[in-house]
Design an enzyme around this catalytic site. Structure first.
Site, PDB file in Angstrom:
ATOM      1  CG  ASP A 181      -1.877   1.023   1.200  1.00 22.49           C
ATOM      2  OD1 ASP A 181      -2.019   1.699   0.273  1.00 22.49           O
ATOM      3  OD2 ASP A 181      -2.815   0.631   1.848  1.00 22.49           O
ATOM      4  CG  ASP A 232      -3.476   4.623  -3.263  1.00 22.99           C
ATOM      5  OD1 ASP A 232      -2.387   3.717  -2.298  1.00 22.99           O
ATOM      6  OD2 ASP A 232      -4.301   5.027  -2.089  1.00 22.99           O
TER       7      ASP A 232
END
Length: 451
Positions: A108, A321
């Protein structure tokens, strides 16, 4: 990530967008924002008591030995290659503890705090097989309340922390869907092949049964994995996911040097001086890209470049992201994308239909035909660097015969940023060079075992 009946992705936020947590469900979008800290519950107290007893069982000289080893640890020479599983998240397995226990974690780049599932294994009630057993690791230790990280108002670490009844550092977060993420902050090593081991790193230890995966926080925050472990660069290649299949694809992940990097095109990350004026919509720990425009079907849309740059309040920041599934755009950019899609295939749009509370450009029918009508989509950046989204990947099969353009409106999520999600990173090397503060892109067949 949007709140739905069941959440796929959760976003830890700095100033409500610092980092995020992901879970695996089939029919959900990807964003959920932390709102407030939570008091210590009875369940939390029992968890803390277990961790406290574990901490007390450690010999003090072992703790001193661990601290001394950390102080004298040489810089880590990363040269690590691993595979990861991809369905709607990038799930890596990393060796943690002494001796190492393999832990599944969601890669992440939007999160700072890494955390794992911690359980003491018991024959009566076995925990998930992927959980971490602290009692089996000689390098595990728990942060006490007087540790500096547990003190409030640390500028770049907004995760709420409290002191529990056992004087251990406890963190807790509520998410928009009511989910509570909480646990104790601990120190633990990552043990890689060839007897290479990181110093003890700070991460979260969640002792409640929950999702099978933890989080590997990879943003620019000082407590992220890459910052604590001093990783100079990392990269991943997201494999192509075909339609609404339930097959888990396999991609490639590098810590350190990537032998393919000579083929990458690089763009410098945007940096911003510290301002005395508050920027409530800006995430200083995100990978902020110099995006300049969008093309659909070869046509450059009439979007001001200002829509992709943060204004005085931070709105308009463009970040990449790995933890967010789809791409989300601020209204100034999204309106132009939707306008062009309506012009091309407006008669086929499902009126009044919104998938997951965020995607509203949806259709019934053949995805290939719809994609062919819309054409390729291109994200444009400085230095002429582009991310080409082929017509086959413009729309996603969300189930029930429905296909949606994989771009949503940011304001439906309560944010004011542009986010390029992992769906639009498929068949693409993405490298984060922390030393030169740049991001590289390289086209690849990410499903190949030779990448």
């Amino acid at each position: 990530m949007a709140s739905c009946s069941s959440l796929f992705f959760l976003l830890f936020a700095l100033l409500l967008l610092n980092s995020f947590h992901l879970t695996v469900e089939e029919d959900t979008i990807s964003l959920s924002f932390p709102l407030t800290s939570a008091p210590l519950s009875k369940t939390s107290a029992s968890r803390a008591k277990y961790l406290s007893s574990l901490l007390m069982s450690r010999r003090s000289n072992q703790t001193k030995k661990t601290a001394g080893a950390a102080a004298s640890s040489p810089p880590f020479n990363y040269n690590y290659r691993s595979l990861f599983k991809y369905s709607m998240a990038l799930i890596v397995s990393l060796p943690i503890g002494t001796p190492p226990q393999s832990q599944q974690m969601v890669l992440d780049t939007g999160s700072q705090l890494s955390w794992i599932q911690c359980h003491r294994k018991s024959p009566r009630k076995p925990p998930p097989t992927t959980s971490f057993d602290p009692s089996l690791s000689s390098s595990f230790s728990i942060l006490p309340c007087n540790h500096p990280v547990c003190k409030p108002r640390i500028p770049d670490f907004t995760l709420p922390t409290t002191c529990d009844q056992n004087r251990l550092c406890h963190y807790s977060y509520f998410y928009a869907d009511g989910t509570l993420a909480e646990g104790n902050l601990v120190r633990e090593r990552f043990s890689f092949p060839a007897s290479r081991t990181t110093p003890p790193l700070i991460l979260g230890c969640a002792a409640e049964p929950g999702e099978a995966e933890g989080i590997l926080g990879m943003n620019l925050g000082r407590l992220s994995f890459i910052s604590q472990a001093k990783v100079p660069r990392f990269s991943y290649c997201v494999p192509l996911r075909r339609g609404n299949d339930k097959i888990t694809r396999t991609g490639t992940f590098y810590l350190g040097h990537n032998p393919n990097s000579h083929t990458f095109q690089y763009i410098n990350l945007l940096t911003f001086p510290r301002s005395h004026q508050p920027m409530p919509n800006f995430d200083p720990l995100a990978y902020t890209l110099p995006m300049v425009g969008i093309k659909i079907g070869g046509k450059k849309l009439n979007i001001s470049a200002a829509a992709f740059r943060p204004d005085a309040g931070g709105s308009g920041q463009t970040m990449i992201d790995s933890g967010t599934q789809y791409t989300f755009l601020v209204e100034a950019a999204y309106a132009k994308v939707r306008e062009e899609v309506v012009r091309l295939v407006g008669k086929r749009l499902k009126k009044g239909f919104v998938y997951g509370g965020a995607l509203d450009m949806c259709f019934d029918g053949n995805a290939v035909e719809i994609g062919r009508t819309i054409g390729d989509m291109v994200f444009q950046f400085e230095k002429g660097v582009e991310i080409l989204i082929s017509k086959e990947r413009v729309v996603d099969d969300v189930g029930g015969g429905v296909r949606c353009v994989a771009v949503g409106r940011s304001e439906t999520l309560g944010i004011a940023s542009n986010i390029i999600g992992n769906f639009h990173q498929q068949n693409l090397w993405v490298e984060f060079d922390l030393v030169r503060r740049r991001v590289g892109f390289g086209v690849a067949d990410c499903s190949s075992r030779f990448v």
